[in-house]
Design a protein around this motif. Structure first.
Motif, PDB file in Angstrom:
ATOM      1  N   CYS A   7       0.857  -1.198   0.000  1.00 16.42           N
ATOM      2  CA  CYS A   7       0.000   0.000   0.000  1.00 16.42           C
ATOM      3  C   CYS A   7       0.891   1.246   0.000  1.00 16.42           C
ATOM      4  O   CYS A   7       0.631   2.230  -0.684  1.00 16.42           O
ATOM      5  CB  CYS A   7      -0.884   0.066   1.239  1.00 16.42           C
ATOM      6  N   CYS A  40       2.357   3.361  -3.088  1.00 13.41           N
ATOM      7  CA  CYS A  40       1.579   4.432  -3.722  1.00 13.41           C
ATOM      8  C   CYS A  40       1.060   5.436  -2.684  1.00 13.41           C
ATOM      9  O   CYS A  40       0.530   6.478  -3.051  1.00 13.41           O
ATOM     10  CB  CYS A  40       0.397   3.860  -4.483  1.00 13.41           C
ATOM     11  N   HIS A  41       1.166   5.086  -1.423  1.00 17.41           N
ATOM     12  CA  HIS A  41       0.724   5.988  -0.347  1.00 17.41           C
ATOM     13  C   HIS A  41       1.894   6.127   0.632  1.00 17.41           C
ATOM     14  O   HIS A  41       1.970   5.413   1.624  1.00 17.41           O
ATOM     15  CB  HIS A  41      -0.508   5.417   0.366  1.00 17.41           C
ATOM     16  N   ARG A  78      -5.258   6.125 -12.462  1.00 15.91           N
ATOM     17  CA  ARG A  78      -5.552   7.377 -11.769  1.00 15.91           C
ATOM     18  C   ARG A  78      -4.389   7.794 -10.887  1.00 15.91           C
ATOM     19  O   ARG A  78      -3.572   6.974 -10.485  1.00 15.91           O
ATOM     20  CB  ARG A  78      -6.806   7.229 -10.910  1.00 15.91           C
ATOM     21  N   LEU A 124     -15.485   6.808  -0.805  1.00 15.72           N
ATOM     22  CA  LEU A 124     -14.093   6.658  -1.202  1.00 15.72           C
ATOM     23  C   LEU A 124     -13.933   6.510  -2.702  1.00 15.72           C
ATOM     24  O   LEU A 124     -14.872   6.144  -3.418  1.00 15.72           O
ATOM     25  CB  LEU A 124     -13.485   5.464  -0.469  1.00 15.72           C
ATOM     26  N   LEU A 125     -12.701   6.786  -3.142  1.00 20.60           N
ATOM     27  CA  LEU A 125     -12.288   6.818  -4.545  1.00 20.60           C
ATOM     28  C   LEU A 125     -12.853   8.069  -5.222  1.00 20.60           C
ATOM     29  O   LEU A 125     -13.757   8.717  -4.698  1.00 20.60           O
ATOM     30  CB  LEU A 125     -12.672   5.558  -5.309  1.00 20.60           C
ATOM     31  N   ARG A 126     -12.290   8.379  -6.362  1.00 24.83           N
ATOM     32  CA  ARG A 126     -12.573   9.673  -6.971  1.00 24.83           C
ATOM     33  C   ARG A 126     -13.996   9.787  -7.531  1.00 24.83           C
ATOM     34  O   ARG A 126     -14.485  10.870  -7.757  1.00 24.83           O
ATOM     35  CB  ARG A 126     -11.536   9.991  -8.051  1.00 24.83           C
ATOM     36  N   GLN A 149     -12.954  -0.811   0.951  1.00 28.21           N
ATOM     37  CA  GLN A 149     -11.994  -0.300  -0.023  1.00 28.21           C
ATOM     38  C   GLN A 149     -10.771  -1.203  -0.141  1.00 28.21           C
ATOM     39  O   GLN A 149     -10.153  -1.272  -1.204  1.00 28.21           O
ATOM     40  CB  GLN A 149     -11.584   1.119   0.384  1.00 28.21           C
ATOM     41  N   PRO A 167      -7.440  -2.447  -4.137  1.00 26.81           N
ATOM     42  CA  PRO A 167      -6.048  -2.646  -4.587  1.00 26.81           C
ATOM     43  C   PRO A 167      -5.633  -4.114  -4.616  1.00 26.81           C
ATOM     44  O   PRO A 167      -4.825  -4.511  -5.460  1.00 26.81           O
ATOM     45  CB  PRO A 167      -5.218  -1.867  -3.556  1.00 26.81           C
ATOM     46  N   PHE A 172      -2.267  -4.775  -6.943  1.00 25.78           N
ATOM     47  CA  PHE A 172      -1.658  -5.997  -6.392  1.00 25.78           C
ATOM     48  C   PHE A 172      -1.917  -7.231  -7.252  1.00 25.78           C
ATOM     49  O   PHE A 172      -1.243  -8.245  -7.109  1.00 25.78           O
ATOM     50  CB  PHE A 172      -2.178  -6.262  -4.974  1.00 25.78           C
ATOM     51  N   GLN A 188      -5.612   3.051   8.990  1.00 24.80           N
ATOM     52  CA  GLN A 188      -5.834   4.260   8.188  1.00 24.80           C
ATOM     53  C   GLN A 188      -6.646   5.313   8.950  1.00 24.80           C
ATOM     54  O   GLN A 188      -6.483   6.507   8.722  1.00 24.80           O
ATOM     55  CB  GLN A 188      -6.542   3.909   6.881  1.00 24.80           C
ATOM     56  N   LYS A 230     -14.710  13.680  -7.231  1.00 24.98           N
ATOM     57  CA  LYS A 230     -14.802  14.131  -5.844  1.00 24.98           C
ATOM     58  C   LYS A 230     -13.928  15.368  -5.632  1.00 24.98           C
ATOM     59  O   LYS A 230     -12.835  15.467  -6.197  1.00 24.98           O
ATOM     60  CB  LYS A 230     -14.332  13.006  -4.914  1.00 24.98           C
TER      61      LYS A 230
HETATM   62  C1  HEC Z   1      -0.483   0.900  -7.411  1.00 29.54           C
HETATM   63  C2  HEC Z   1      -0.763   2.002  -6.542  1.00 29.54           C
HETATM   64  C3  HEC Z   1      -1.668   1.796  -5.343  1.00 29.54           C
HETATM   65  C4  HEC Z   1      -1.578   0.815  -4.387  1.00 29.54           C
HETATM   66  C5  HEC Z   1      -0.610  -0.353  -4.339  1.00 29.54           C
HETATM   67  C6  HEC Z   1      -2.602   1.120  -3.410  1.00 29.54           C
HETATM   68  N1  HEC Z   1      -3.273   2.248  -3.767  1.00 29.54           N
HETATM   69 FE1  HEC Z   1      -4.752   3.138  -2.716  1.00 29.54          FE
HETATM   70  N2  HEC Z   1      -5.105   4.389  -4.271  1.00 29.54           N
HETATM   71  C7  HEC Z   1      -4.360   4.447  -5.432  1.00 29.54           C
HETATM   72  C8  HEC Z   1      -5.025   5.310  -6.392  1.00 29.54           C
HETATM   73  C9  HEC Z   1      -4.526   5.623  -7.788  1.00 29.54           C
HETATM   74  C10 HEC Z   1      -6.209   5.781  -5.768  1.00 29.54           C
HETATM   75  C11 HEC Z   1      -7.301   6.647  -6.391  1.00 29.54           C
HETATM   76  C12 HEC Z   1      -8.144   5.686  -7.200  1.00 29.54           C
HETATM   77  C13 HEC Z   1      -9.475   6.197  -7.662  1.00 29.54           C
HETATM   78  O1  HEC Z   1      -9.903   7.238  -7.241  1.00 29.54           O
HETATM   79  O2  HEC Z   1     -10.109   5.499  -8.473  1.00 29.54           O
HETATM   80  C14 HEC Z   1      -6.223   5.180  -4.429  1.00 29.54           C
HETATM   81  C15 HEC Z   1      -7.230   5.382  -3.499  1.00 29.54           C
HETATM   82  C16 HEC Z   1      -7.219   4.850  -2.225  1.00 29.54           C
HETATM   83  C17 HEC Z   1      -8.195   5.157  -1.196  1.00 29.54           C
HETATM   84  C18 HEC Z   1      -9.377   6.113  -1.331  1.00 29.54           C
HETATM   85  C19 HEC Z   1      -9.071   7.426  -0.677  1.00 29.54           C
HETATM   86  C20 HEC Z   1     -10.109   8.495  -0.924  1.00 29.54           C
HETATM   87  O3  HEC Z   1      -9.943   9.590  -0.373  1.00 29.54           O
HETATM   88  O4  HEC Z   1     -11.059   8.280  -1.678  1.00 29.54           O
HETATM   89  C21 HEC Z   1      -7.858   4.432  -0.089  1.00 29.54           C
HETATM   90  C22 HEC Z   1      -8.563   4.428   1.255  1.00 29.54           C
HETATM   91  C23 HEC Z   1      -6.686   3.658  -0.428  1.00 29.54           C
HETATM   92  N3  HEC Z   1      -6.310   3.944  -1.731  1.00 29.54           N
HETATM   93  C24 HEC Z   1      -6.052   2.760   0.419  1.00 29.54           C
HETATM   94  C25 HEC Z   1      -5.135   1.818  -0.022  1.00 29.54           C
HETATM   95  C26 HEC Z   1      -4.726   0.650   0.751  1.00 29.54           C
HETATM   96  C27 HEC Z   1      -5.194   0.314   2.156  1.00 29.54           C
HETATM   97  C28 HEC Z   1      -3.849  -0.047  -0.013  1.00 29.54           C
HETATM   98  C29 HEC Z   1      -3.205  -1.373   0.292  1.00 29.54           C
HETATM   99  C30 HEC Z   1      -4.106  -2.468   0.644  1.00 29.54           C
HETATM  100  C31 HEC Z   1      -3.698   0.711  -1.259  1.00 29.54           C
HETATM  101  N4  HEC Z   1      -4.500   1.813  -1.221  1.00 29.54           N
HETATM  102  C32 HEC Z   1      -2.849   0.340  -2.298  1.00 29.54           C
HETATM  103  C33 HEC Z   1      -3.176   3.785  -5.660  1.00 29.54           C
HETATM  104  C34 HEC Z   1      -2.746   2.685  -4.945  1.00 29.54           C
END
Ligand code: HEC
Ligand code: HEC
Length: 341
Positions: free
Chosen positions: A76, A79-80, A103, A117-119, A129, A133, A140, A182, A264
């Protein structure tokens, strides 16, 4: 009561108390109080996933663990990233085998408050959520059943899972623990917060204060959408980025024409750290974004009437950028509780 009897009674009570304590050490030690920033509301936390130290610790371990991805290459945190306010610096993030996502990654600061959540807002809880991923081909590219099987072979996870949820490693445990971690990612001690919520009048300089006033002005309208303590009204709208969108936004969720090009309203907290910007990472600097809003953006049938364009001098632009930079919360990005161990 004579003294001797009194003493005996006290001893009996004392022994009982100690005995109780001995029976239930984990419950007492495991309690966790969320440090809610001054001026922030209390986020709602699901009944079946109240925060405890062991749940958060398990969630944190999962968050930084690359074994959540099929080929154990990304976590996670890839990307975060904590140092980037839990966003990253790519237009589109890379998943397994360097596959390009579709995105721009979003910051997870204050995600506990996000109701959709998500855009396009299609996922209602952090617990749900987590599946996105894990299963996404570009992230993943794994599946929950195989992931549970993999993690169940790890004795550390087996123990943590029992401690945290009193059950074996499962989809239930993985999704709840990640959500619990989170929910602790609260950011509310930026210079702006010190000035606005903590009454420290020196926390912002004059330029930043002028920028704040511009941000809140009826001419610029920024605070009509980026409002309240988290700089978002949680609404979905079109901010005039394109005439024709490659990513059609919320219409993908609702099928409604009025949701084409609708995204969003993102929080602007720590925005100086989360470039590139917008759903597709198409803008690189805060200056570029101000020029975009100044022009009134592109014509789109769903463009918000709040995006009208305005006049602004170069020094006012600088003030506005300085204000946006005052939303950076150093304490948040350096918090030891949020770093990989
Ligand atoms: C490959 C990159 C990537 C990985 C790995 C990833 N994310 Fe993300 N995450 C993103 C992207 C890009 C978005 C925005 C996607 C969208 O809006 O459709 C996002 C959106 C989110 C959001 C929504 C936040 C919001 O404000 O709407 C959450 C919560 C989140 N991720 C948690 C996680 C968690 C927990 C993991 C691991 C289990 C994870 N992400 C793994 C790229 C990643
Ligand atoms: C009508 C509502 C609305 C108004 C008014 C508005 N914005 Fe936005 N803003 C949005 C939306 C929606 C997005 C995300 C668009 C996307 O993802 O493509 C956004 C994105 C941003 C971003 C990028 C954030 C990121 O992390 O990607 C910044 C910075 C920003 N706006 C600043 C401002 C400023 C400064 C003003 C005032 C000049 C302003 N906005 C006015 C709705 C608005």
């Amino acid at each position: 009561m004579n003294h001797r009897l009194y003493f005996t009674v006290l001893c009996v009570i004392g022994t009982l108390l100690l005995a109780c304590k001995k029976d239930t050490p984990t419950i007492e030690d495991d309690s966790y109080t969320l440090a809610i920033p001054i001026g922030f509301p209390t986020p709602s936390i699901p009944e079946d996933n109240q925060l405890t130290k062991s749940r958060i610790a398990l969630g944190k371990k999962l968050f930084f663990d690359t074994s959540l991805s099929r080929d154990s290459s990304v976590s996670c945190a890839s990307c975060h990233k904590p140092s980037l306010a839990f966003a990253d610096d790519e237009a589109f993030s890379l998943g397994v085998e360097n596959r390009l996502g579709v995105r721009n990654s979003v910051s997870l600061a204050n995600v506990a408050y996000q109701e959709n959540l998500l855009r396009e807002g299609g996922v209602p809880t952090l617990e749900q959520q987590v599946l996105v991923p894990i299963q996404d081909h570009n992230e993943f590219d794994f599946n929950m059943v195989l992931l549970v099987e993999r993690l169940s072979k790890d004795s550390v996870y087996v123990t943590l899972s029992q401690q945290a949820y009193d059950r074996e490693m499962s989809a239930f445990v993985i999704s709840r623990a990640l959500a619990a971690f989170q929910r602790t990612l609260l950011s509310g001690n930026s210079p702006y917060d010190q000035y606005f919520f903590q009454n420290q009048s020196n926390a912002l300089n004059e330029s930043e204060i002028r920028g704040l006033n511009l941000f809140n002005s009826d001419a610029l309208n920024c605070s009509k959408c980026h409002s309240d303590f988290n700089f978002t009204n949680e609404d979905f709208t079109n901010n005039g980025l394109y005439e024709i969108y490659a990513d059609s936004g919320r219409i993908r969720l609702t099928g409604l024409e009025e949701d084409r090009g609708i995204f969003k309203v993102p929080s602007l907290r720590n925005v100086a750290l989360t470039a590139p910007y917008m759903h597709d990472g198409s803008m690189n600097t805060l200056e570029e974004i101000i020029v975009h809003y100044q022009s009134g953006g592109k014509n789109h049938e769903n463009k918000s009437p709040l995006i009208q364009g305005f006049t602004i001098t170069d020094s006012e632009k600088e003030d506005l950028v300085n204000f946006l930079k005052s939303l950076t919360d150093q304490e948040f990005i350096q918090n030891p509780a949020f770093q990989q161990e």
